[in-house]
Design a protein around this motif. Structure first.
Motif, short mmCIF file in Angstrom:
data_model
loop_
_atom_site.label_atom_id
_atom_site.label_comp_id
_atom_site.label_asym_id
_atom_site.label_seq_id
_atom_site.Cartn_x
_atom_site.Cartn_y
_atom_site.Cartn_z
N LEU A 1 30.06 22.70 44.26
CA LEU A 1 30.55 21.38 44.67
C LEU A 1 30.82 20.44 43.51
CD1 LEU A 1 28.07 20.76 47.65
CD2 LEU A 1 30.46 21.44 47.83
N VAL A 2 30.26 20.70 42.33
CA VAL A 2 30.31 19.75 41.23
C VAL A 2 31.73 19.60 40.67
CG1 VAL A 2 29.84 21.46 39.43
CG2 VAL A 2 29.11 19.07 39.11
N ASP A 3 32.02 18.39 40.24
CA ASP A 3 33.27 18.10 39.54
C ASP A 3 33.04 18.35 38.05
OD1 ASP A 3 35.58 17.16 38.41
OD2 ASP A 3 35.54 15.22 39.43
N PRO A 4 33.75 19.30 37.42
CA PRO A 4 33.48 19.63 36.00
C PRO A 4 33.68 18.44 35.07
CG PRO A 4 34.86 21.30 37.04
CD PRO A 4 34.78 20.16 38.00
N GLN A 5 34.54 17.53 35.42
CA GLN A 5 34.82 16.40 34.52
C GLN A 5 33.67 15.38 34.51
OE1 GLN A 5 38.58 14.77 35.67
NE2 GLN A 5 39.76 16.55 34.95
N THR A 6 33.09 15.12 35.67
CA THR A 6 32.00 14.13 35.75
C THR A 6 30.62 14.77 35.79
OG1 THR A 6 32.11 14.10 38.17
CG2 THR A 6 33.53 12.55 36.98
N ASN A 7 30.57 16.11 35.97
CA ASN A 7 29.31 16.82 36.09
C ASN A 7 28.46 16.26 37.24
OD1 ASN A 7 27.65 18.94 35.34
ND2 ASN A 7 26.41 17.68 33.97
N ALA A 8 29.14 15.85 38.30
CA ALA A 8 28.48 15.31 39.49
C ALA A 8 29.26 15.72 40.73
CB ALA A 8 28.37 13.79 39.40
N VAL A 9 28.59 15.71 41.87
CA VAL A 9 29.24 16.07 43.14
C VAL A 9 29.84 14.81 43.75
CG1 VAL A 9 28.88 17.00 45.46
CG2 VAL A 9 27.59 17.93 43.53
N PRO A 10 31.14 14.78 44.03
CA PRO A 10 31.75 13.61 44.67
C PRO A 10 31.11 13.34 46.03
CG PRO A 10 33.43 15.08 43.78
CD PRO A 10 32.14 15.82 43.69
N LEU A 11 30.93 12.07 46.34
CA LEU A 11 30.29 11.70 47.61
C LEU A 11 31.08 12.23 48.80
CD1 LEU A 11 29.12 8.03 46.98
CD2 LEU A 11 27.73 10.10 47.08
N GLN A 12 32.40 12.19 48.73
CA GLN A 12 33.22 12.64 49.84
C GLN A 12 33.03 14.14 50.08
OE1 GLN A 12 37.36 11.73 49.40
NE2 GLN A 12 37.90 12.37 51.48
N SER A 13 32.91 14.91 49.00
CA SER A 13 32.70 16.35 49.16
C SER A 13 31.34 16.64 49.80
CB SER A 13 32.77 17.04 47.79
OG SER A 13 34.04 16.86 47.21
N LEU A 14 30.33 15.89 49.40
CA LEU A 14 29.00 16.11 49.97
C LEU A 14 28.94 15.66 51.43
CD1 LEU A 14 26.29 17.23 49.14
CD2 LEU A 14 25.59 14.94 48.45
N GLN A 15 29.65 14.59 51.76
CA GLN A 15 29.70 14.17 53.16
C GLN A 15 30.39 15.22 54.02
OE1 GLN A 15 31.65 10.37 53.17
NE2 GLN A 15 29.91 9.28 52.24
N GLN A 16 31.40 15.87 53.46
CA GLN A 16 32.12 16.89 54.20
C GLN A 16 31.23 18.11 54.47
OE1 GLN A 16 35.13 16.28 55.35
NE2 GLN A 16 35.20 18.24 56.44
N VAL A 17 30.30 18.38 53.57
CA VAL A 17 29.37 19.50 53.77
C VAL A 17 28.56 19.31 55.04
CG1 VAL A 17 27.29 20.61 52.85
CG2 VAL A 17 29.22 20.10 51.34
N PHE A 18 28.14 18.07 55.33
CA PHE A 18 27.29 17.80 56.48
C PHE A 18 28.07 17.24 57.67
CE2 PHE A 18 24.53 17.04 52.71
CZ PHE A 18 23.72 18.16 52.87
N CYS A 19 29.37 17.32 57.63
CA CYS A 19 30.19 16.77 58.71
C CYS A 19 30.17 17.69 59.93
CB CYS A 19 31.62 16.57 58.23
SG CYS A 19 32.74 15.91 59.49
#
Length: 539
Positions: free
Chosen positions: A38-56
């Motif tokens: 899930l991580v964004d290689p540029q920011t080294n963090a998981v975007p909130l929208q991607s994580l919300q989609q995981v639990f949608c």
């Protein structure tokens, strides 16, 4: 320079601590794989929208055992993903770092007391309500899982909470077994809601438990009493949330193509009609499973959730309307099964020949930890009694006695018994004074007051039970095997051996019989015809 180094060391120390806590749950490898996916290689963090989609969650055409589905429920599910991320995956940079990812997971699924896990579940539910623009009378003093909660819940709120938990459980199973999610089947949980209402309020005699419209109830359930009810009656309710989070994070590692290919050979969701004809409906099976924390819980839910097996109802060992009534028919189907068993009885009490309004239909059950045995005394190591319909309660072992089960058939020997033991099935109490007693013909069931029983906890098995014994007509009896595949295979082997023995007894070997010359009958006839003749035995 020194301050920067100190901050880095503090961050590394916190990361190691969080990783150790995640490793103690066994989820660290899964979390590492999920974060890397899930991580964004540029920011080294998981975007909130991607994580919300995981639990949608997105269900549009649910079915229900109950008559009506509130329109607000589907809107409640639409905000589940955003609620989970906002509550637990807290960030200030617009993305979730590895440390924040671990911390959020541990706040959802880490090792914690049951009360904290239940608080976390209520926080998710309350946040969902707020995002769906509904008003909930709950107040949380802080954002911690162990914070104090004040306020109250309405019966309609409890319905939404239970359905949200069931949906998360359903989703965690269907995501592994089916490609589509449009077939959400909601259970009838009115018996659980009435249990909470009776336990948390003083409704008195004004509430008709036999014919109650949950949607019309306006009583207030204080949240403190509701938490106590949930911890004692449905302690596994929070597992629905933790299973959902774990399953969604695991699925985020695999691509959609892999998921679609992996579901092609798995079983289908059991149809609603097939579940409704049994006493063990989805709602009743789920209620019983919520009282347990063992593999038995999984076996109880097998008929109600998607399964990889071909036989949806393979755990059903006996059903009186299908296999025939009576102890002998019952015994021929359950003999040799050595695993845990769930015994359900549906009965009708009252004046069955008079006014229909005086007739009361109820369902009770008993869970045993071992198979039935033909004994003239009580036996067993553990078990529980259940009031299932119209109101749900569980009566666990009291620890004062061990008279869990009594199951006695007619003795095979013809020896005279001056004091024969009763024939039938019973749970709790003493012989002749059982708490639950089923006669040998499976026609009548007698339920006595809990004062006669020291094995199970006290309480009424159906509303307005009273102090006197209640004799009711049995409508249906079901027995479900909960020992898994191993117990079923052992029973199959046992039945094959019994059939072999019966077949061997039927065969007559003529060589084992003596000839006429050596038979006792010929010797008697010879003695009568020539009494003075010298016999071979006299030589």
């Amino acid at each position: 320079m020194g301050a920067s180094s100190s901050i880095e060391q503090k961050g590394m120390s916190e990361q190691r601590e969080l990783e150790n806590l995640a490793a103690s749950t066994g989820a660290l490898p899964m979390l590492q794989n999920s974060f890397s996916m899930l991580v964004d290689p540029q920011t080294n963090a998981v975007p909130l929208q991607s994580l919300q989609q995981v639990f949608c969650i997105n269900y549009r055409n649910p079915e229900c055992e109950a008559p009506n589905i509130p329109d607000s429920f589907l809107g409640l599910l639409d905000h589940l993903g955003a609620s989970i991320v906002d509550l637990f995956f807290i960030t200030e940079k617009g993305g979730v770092s590895w440390i924040e990812f671990l911390r959020g997971y541990l706040m959802c699924c880490g090792r914690m007391p049951a009360s904290m896990a239940l608080n976390a579940l209520l926080r998710v539910f309350a946040t969902n309500f707020t995002k769906a623009r509904h008003h909930l009378k709950l107040v949380f003093e802080s954002s911690d899982n162990d914070c104090k909660i004040s306020g109250y819940l309405l019966p309609a709120d409890v319905l939404m909470l239970l359905w949200m938990c069931w949906t998360m459980l359903w989703d965690s199973r269907t995501s592994r077994c089916t490609k589509g999610k449009e077939n959400l089947c909601l259970p009838d949980v009115s018996h659980l809601i009435l249990s909470a209402v009776v336990s948390c309020t003083e409704v008195g005699s004004g509430l008709n438990l036999w014919d109650c419209d949950i949607s019309a109830l306006e009583v207030e359930l204080p949240v403190g009493k509701f938490l106590t009810w949930a911890l004692t009656t449905v302690p596994s309710l929070t597992d629905c949330f933790t299973q959902f989070v774990n399953t969604r994070l695991k699925n985020s590692v695999s691509s959609e193509d892999k998921l679609e290919r992996s579901t092609s050979s798995l079983g289908e969701i059991p149809p609603r009609e097939a579940c409704d004809i049994h006493l063990l409906t989805r709602g009743r099976a789920w209620a019983i499973s919520l009282t347990l924390r063992s593999t038995i819980s999984e076996e109880i839910l097998k008929p109600c959730l998607p399964s990889g097996s071909d036989g949806t109802f393979e755990n059903l060992l006996y059903r009186s309307s299908l296999h025939g009534r009576g102890l002998n028919r019952f015994w021929s189907n359950i003999e040799g099964y050595l695993g845990p068993l769930l015994f359900l009885v549906s009965a009708t009490s009252g004046d069955v020949h008079g006014d229909s309004t005086s007739v009361r239909k109820w369902i009770i059950g008993a869970l045993t930890q071992q198979g039935f045995e033909n004994k003239d005394m009580f036996y067993g190591s553990s078990g529980s009694l259940y009031a299932i319909s119209p109101i749900f309660h569980v009566f666990s072992p009291s620890g004062k006695d061990k008279k869990f089960v009594y199951s006695h058939l007619h003795p095979t020997s013809r020896a005279y018994e001056p004091h024969p033991k009763p024939v039938g099935i019973a749970f709790g109490g003493t012989i002749g004074n059982e708490r639950i007693c089923i006669d040998e013909d499976f026609v009548r069931v007698t339920v006595r007051h809990h004062a006669v029983d020291k094995t199970y906890q006290p309480g009424s098995l159906f509303p307005s039970q009273g102090f006197l014994p209640v004799e009711a007509l049995i409508s249906e009896v079901e027995v479900w095997g909960l020992g898994g595949r191993t117990a079923k295979e052992v029973q199959t082997s046992f039945k094959r051996r019994e059939e072999l023995f019966i077949e061997q007894r039927r065969k007559v070997d003529l060589k084992t019989f003596a000839s006429w010359e050596d038979s006792p009958e010929k010797m008697m006839m010879d003695m009568m015809s020539e009494p003075n003749a010298v016999r071979r035995e006299d030589r």
